[in-house]
Design a protein around this motif. Structure first.
Motif, short mmCIF file in Angstrom:
data_model
loop_
_atom_site.label_atom_id
_atom_site.label_comp_id
_atom_site.label_asym_id
_atom_site.label_seq_id
_atom_site.Cartn_x
_atom_site.Cartn_y
_atom_site.Cartn_z
N SER A 78 -150.12 -76.55 -9.16
CA SER A 78 -148.97 -75.84 -9.72
C SER A 78 -148.17 -75.22 -8.59
N MET A 79 -146.91 -74.96 -8.85
CA MET A 79 -146.06 -74.32 -7.85
C MET A 79 -145.00 -73.49 -8.57
N THR A 80 -144.45 -72.54 -7.85
CA THR A 80 -143.40 -71.69 -8.40
C THR A 80 -142.27 -71.59 -7.39
N LEU A 81 -141.07 -71.88 -7.82
CA LEU A 81 -139.86 -71.71 -7.02
C LEU A 81 -139.07 -70.54 -7.61
N THR A 82 -138.33 -69.85 -6.75
CA THR A 82 -137.43 -68.80 -7.23
C THR A 82 -136.00 -69.19 -6.87
N ILE A 83 -135.17 -69.33 -7.88
CA ILE A 83 -133.77 -69.69 -7.68
C ILE A 83 -132.94 -68.41 -7.70
#
Length: 218
Positions: free
Chosen positions: A41-46
């Protein structure tokens, strides 16, 4: 470990089945089907998302996502409106340099962009491994923007799961290094895609947003 993989490389292919001239029964050494599964899993912040040109609209363009994920044109071939044949970055597999190819399909849906992959081929591994033409990959993944954003930006949740199935000869199947070898292939597929997405998506969204604003004002 290294010894197991070295043994795997030396493992002989099973002999062809043959029947004796006395009519004794035919003895067949069959392939053994094995399965492996990896998931990350991964999380990006826009940051600085534009309400008029939001991230959900950006990732609905699957072709743009493919082009920024695989910027080298010789690493991608468009098959149809949603599918591409792609070449992942080569990886070192003990004394071998292997390259993974697969068909990647991107489908925009209401909750985000869904990714699937199939038709795996691996180049660079010796024939003694006994998996050439006998490996199947099924990958499921998605990029899903959170419904709400906070002061830090909108989080985008990503998950990629790779299932690899291989038919290997019964001699290779019992070698201890086989599981390590295939898990490395699985992790390489995931890491290639995850690394490319992490490195390019947020920056490309910012460029896309500027272009969309400019087109709106033109």
């Amino acid at each position: 470990g290294a010894r197991g993989v070295a043994a795997l490389a030396r493992a002989p292919a099973p002999p062809r089945a043959r029947a004796s001239d006395r009519g004794r029964s035919l003895v067949v050494r069959a392939d053994v089907r094995k399965r492996w599964r990896s998931s990350k899993s991964m999380t990006l912040t826009i940051k600085d998302e534009d309400d008029a040109h939001d991230f959900a609209s950006y990732i609905s363009d699957g072709e743009r996502i493919i082009c920024v994920t695989f910027p080298d044109e010789d690493r991608r071939e468009k098959l149809d409106d949603t599918a591409w044949r792609v070449r992942l970055r080569p990886f070192e597999f003990f004394n071998f340099k292997a390259t993974v190819f697969c068909t990647l399909r991107l489908t925009p849906k209401k909750d985000g962009l869904h990714l699937t992959a199939e038709d795996l081929t691996i180049e660079g591994l010796p024939d003694e491994f006994g998996v050439n033409g006998k490996v199947w990959l099924v990958m499921d993944g998605a990029l899903k923007p959170a419904r709400t954003a906070n002061s830090a930006g909108r989080k985008v949740l990503g998950k990629i799961t790779v299932n690899l199935t291989a038919d290997v000869n019964d001699v290779v199947a019992i070698v201890p290094g086989l599981d390590d070898a295939v898990n490395l292939i699985n992790d390489t597929v995931i890491s290639n895609l995850q690394g490319s997405l992490n490195a390019t998506i947020a920056g490309d969204y910012a460029r896309w947003k500027v272009n969309q604003r400019a087109e709106a004002l033109a």
